[in-house]
Enzyme design. Structure first.
Site, PDB file in Angstrom:
ATOM      1  N   SER A 141       1.936  -7.514  -7.998  1.00  0.00           N
ATOM      2  CA  SER A 141       0.466  -8.082  -8.777  1.00  0.00           C
ATOM      3  C   SER A 141       0.858  -8.433 -10.016  1.00  0.00           C
ATOM      4  O   SER A 141       1.511  -7.598 -10.791  1.00  0.00           O
ATOM      5  CB  SER A 141      -0.784  -7.026  -8.392  1.00  0.00           C
ATOM      6  OG  SER A 141      -1.894  -7.668  -9.267  1.00  0.00           O
ATOM      7  N   TYR A 154      -4.135   1.077  -9.510  1.00  0.00           N
ATOM      8  CA  TYR A 154      -3.434  -0.230  -8.881  1.00  0.00           C
ATOM      9  C   TYR A 154      -2.517  -1.018  -9.909  1.00  0.00           C
ATOM     10  O   TYR A 154      -1.206  -1.249  -9.276  1.00  0.00           O
ATOM     11  CB  TYR A 154      -4.641  -1.443  -8.691  1.00  0.00           C
ATOM     12  CG  TYR A 154      -4.065  -2.657  -7.687  1.00  0.00           C
ATOM     13  CD1 TYR A 154      -4.187  -2.632  -6.394  1.00  0.00           C
ATOM     14  CD2 TYR A 154      -3.791  -3.841  -8.352  1.00  0.00           C
ATOM     15  CE1 TYR A 154      -3.734  -3.702  -5.715  1.00  0.00           C
ATOM     16  CE2 TYR A 154      -3.374  -4.924  -7.746  1.00  0.00           C
ATOM     17  CZ  TYR A 154      -3.342  -4.868  -6.319  1.00  0.00           C
ATOM     18  OH  TYR A 154      -3.294  -6.102  -5.891  1.00  0.00           O
TER      19      TYR A 154
HETATM   20  P1  NAP Z   1      -6.163  -7.748   2.626  1.00  0.00           P
HETATM   21  O1  NAP Z   1      -6.801  -9.174   2.985  1.00  0.00           O
HETATM   22  O2  NAP Z   1      -7.228  -6.611   2.572  1.00  0.00           O
HETATM   23  O3  NAP Z   1      -5.144  -7.047   3.993  1.00  0.00           O
HETATM   24  C1  NAP Z   1      -4.533  -6.036   3.626  1.00  0.00           C
HETATM   25  C2  NAP Z   1      -3.495  -5.999   4.799  1.00  0.00           C
HETATM   26  O4  NAP Z   1      -2.909  -4.496   4.590  1.00  0.00           O
HETATM   27  C3  NAP Z   1      -4.073  -5.858   6.136  1.00  0.00           C
HETATM   28  O5  NAP Z   1      -3.161  -6.254   7.025  1.00  0.00           O
HETATM   29  C4  NAP Z   1      -4.242  -4.246   6.429  1.00  0.00           C
HETATM   30  O6  NAP Z   1      -3.927  -3.703   7.603  1.00  0.00           O
HETATM   31  C5  NAP Z   1      -2.812  -3.826   5.776  1.00  0.00           C
HETATM   32  N1  NAP Z   1      -2.887  -2.428   5.334  1.00  0.00           N
HETATM   33  C6  NAP Z   1      -3.747  -1.848   4.387  1.00  0.00           C
HETATM   34  N2  NAP Z   1      -3.428  -0.553   4.112  1.00  0.00           N
HETATM   35  C7  NAP Z   1      -2.463  -0.416   4.979  1.00  0.00           C
HETATM   36  C8  NAP Z   1      -1.721   0.665   5.387  1.00  0.00           C
HETATM   37  N3  NAP Z   1      -2.080   2.110   4.548  1.00  0.00           N
HETATM   38  N4  NAP Z   1      -0.437   0.817   6.241  1.00  0.00           N
HETATM   39  C9  NAP Z   1      -0.330  -0.543   6.924  1.00  0.00           C
HETATM   40  N5  NAP Z   1      -0.981  -1.554   6.319  1.00  0.00           N
HETATM   41  C10 NAP Z   1      -1.952  -1.462   5.618  1.00  0.00           C
HETATM   42  O7  NAP Z   1      -4.993  -7.893   1.495  1.00  0.00           O
HETATM   43  P2  NAP Z   1      -4.493  -9.054   0.602  1.00  0.00           P
HETATM   44  O8  NAP Z   1      -5.166  -9.672  -0.461  1.00  0.00           O
HETATM   45  O9  NAP Z   1      -3.785  -9.960   1.827  1.00  0.00           O
HETATM   46  O10 NAP Z   1      -3.185  -8.272  -0.207  1.00  0.00           O
HETATM   47  C11 NAP Z   1      -1.840  -8.104   0.060  1.00  0.00           C
HETATM   48  C12 NAP Z   1      -0.921  -7.691  -0.711  1.00  0.00           C
HETATM   49  O11 NAP Z   1      -1.128  -8.406  -1.988  1.00  0.00           O
HETATM   50  C13 NAP Z   1      -1.380  -6.227  -1.297  1.00  0.00           C
HETATM   51  O12 NAP Z   1      -0.018  -5.584  -1.393  1.00  0.00           O
HETATM   52  C14 NAP Z   1      -2.094  -6.840  -2.536  1.00  0.00           C
HETATM   53  O13 NAP Z   1      -2.217  -5.729  -3.559  1.00  0.00           O
HETATM   54  C15 NAP Z   1      -1.353  -8.061  -3.025  1.00  0.00           C
HETATM   55  N6  NAP Z   1      -1.998  -8.687  -3.914  1.00  0.00           N
HETATM   56  C16 NAP Z   1      -3.125  -9.405  -3.763  1.00  0.00           C
HETATM   57  C17 NAP Z   1      -3.954 -10.152  -4.475  1.00  0.00           C
HETATM   58  C18 NAP Z   1      -5.217 -10.913  -4.141  1.00  0.00           C
HETATM   59  O14 NAP Z   1      -5.819 -11.400  -4.911  1.00  0.00           O
HETATM   60  N7  NAP Z   1      -5.677 -10.843  -2.856  1.00  0.00           N
HETATM   61  C19 NAP Z   1      -3.473 -10.466  -5.754  1.00  0.00           C
HETATM   62  C20 NAP Z   1      -2.189  -9.666  -6.199  1.00  0.00           C
HETATM   63  C21 NAP Z   1      -1.731  -8.619  -5.074  1.00  0.00           C
HETATM   64  P3  NAP Z   1      -5.692  -3.802   8.583  1.00  0.00           P
HETATM   65  O15 NAP Z   1      -5.780  -5.218   8.989  1.00  0.00           O
HETATM   66  O16 NAP Z   1      -4.881  -2.831   9.631  1.00  0.00           O
HETATM   67  O17 NAP Z   1      -6.540  -2.789   7.613  1.00  0.00           O
END
Ligand code: NAP
Length: 242
Positions: A141, A154
């Site tokens: 991130s 984070y």
């Molecule tokens: P999200 O929509 O909240 O989805 C999270 C995903 O991770 C879901 O598939 C969830 O599974 C899974 N997950 C969470 N905890 C887990 C664990 N302990 N073991 C296995 N799976 C787990 O998140 P996202 O926004 O797509 O983010 C994905 C990645 O991008 C993350 O690393 C986040 O930090 C990074 N990121 C996101 C953003 C943003 O703006 N969205 C920005 C920068 C970085 P379940 O469905 O089973 O809960």
């Protein structure tokens, strides 16, 4: 020979978009998630609708024993295969000013990112080393590059994975295994659903949040054969933020 891609946290958001894109690239997807089976089934359906294939591989990336058990079972069932592409994407946020942050909020966010990266990658590397081929992409991130207030846990977690990406890339460079990090800015997913989008947009030069697909396209490129000389890099997908 089938090309297998393991995407952690692929049931929703960025991970789901990455899994769909890699499936379009011809990878057979190992679709990890933690507990939301309905979302994982829907992601699998979307992959199949796009002409790809996927199998569900639930485990909690913060639990080393669960990671090892799931991967040991997969390798035992696939004695002649290895995982060619690994995308460490699963992650959570538990925000708060550090002075009020609980032990639990600190450790949960750190362990999902760092233990998830370490234990999953170490197990998958064995096959990549034997095959002399692999692509590893870690979803970090911009918080891990610049730091974000209210996100000491984070930001620390994502910075740790950036450091590990650079170290591992040097260990693997001569073995035809590339290791890169992708640093999204604000992307429209469940993770950002509670944020004040109107206020956020004012801080983003592009004037909007990104889409999961915009992150997935970069990951697809980094996992392709076109990037054999790109390793140890951190590439932002952030609409000019930073
Ligand atoms: P999200 O929509 O909240 O989805 C999270 C995903 O991770 C879901 O598939 C969830 O599974 C899974 N997950 C969470 N905890 C887990 C664990 N302990 N073991 C296995 N799976 C787990 O998140 P996202 O926004 O797509 O983010 C994905 C990645 O991008 C993350 O690393 C986040 O930090 C990074 N990121 C996101 C953003 C943003 O703006 N969205 C920005 C920068 C970085 P379940 O469905 O089973 O809960």
């Amino acid at each position: 020979m089938k090309r297998y891609a393991l995407v952690t946290g692929a049931s929703r958001g960025i991970g789901r978009a990455i899994a769909i894109e890699l499936a379009k690239d011809g990878c057979s997807i190992l679709l990890n998630y933690k507990s939301n089976r309905a979302a994982a089934e829907e992601a699998k359906r979307l992959i199949e609708e796009a002409g790809g294939e996927a199998e569900l591989m639930p485990f909690d990336v913060s639990q080393p024993d669960a990671i090892n058990a799931a991967l040991d079972a997969w390798f035992a069932a696939h004695p002649n295969d290895y995982i060619d592409v690994l995308v460490n994407n699963a992650g959570i946020r538990k925000d708060g000013l550090m002075v009020f942050m609980t032990d639990e909020d600190w450790h949960d966010v750190l362990s999902s990112a760092t233990d998830g990266f370490f234990y999953t990658t170490r197990r998958v590397l064995q096959g990549m080393l034997y095959a002399h081929r692999g692509r590893i992409v870690n979803i970090t991130s911009i918080a891990g590059i610049y730091g974000t207030q209210g996100q000491a846990n984070y930001s620390a977690a994502k910075a740790a994975v950036i450091g590990a990406t650079k170290a591992l890339s040097k260990e693997m460079a001569a073995r035809n295994i590339t290791v890169n990090a992708v640093a999204p800015g604000y992307i429209t997913t469940d993770m950002t659903a509670d944020l004040d989008v109107a206020e956020l947009k004012k801080t983003i030069p592009a004037g909007r949040l990104g889409t999961p697909e915009e992150v997935a396209h970069l990951v697809s490129f980094l996992c392709s054969d076109k990037t054999s000389y790109i390793t140890g890099q951190v590439i932002s997908v952030a609409g000019g933020l930073g």
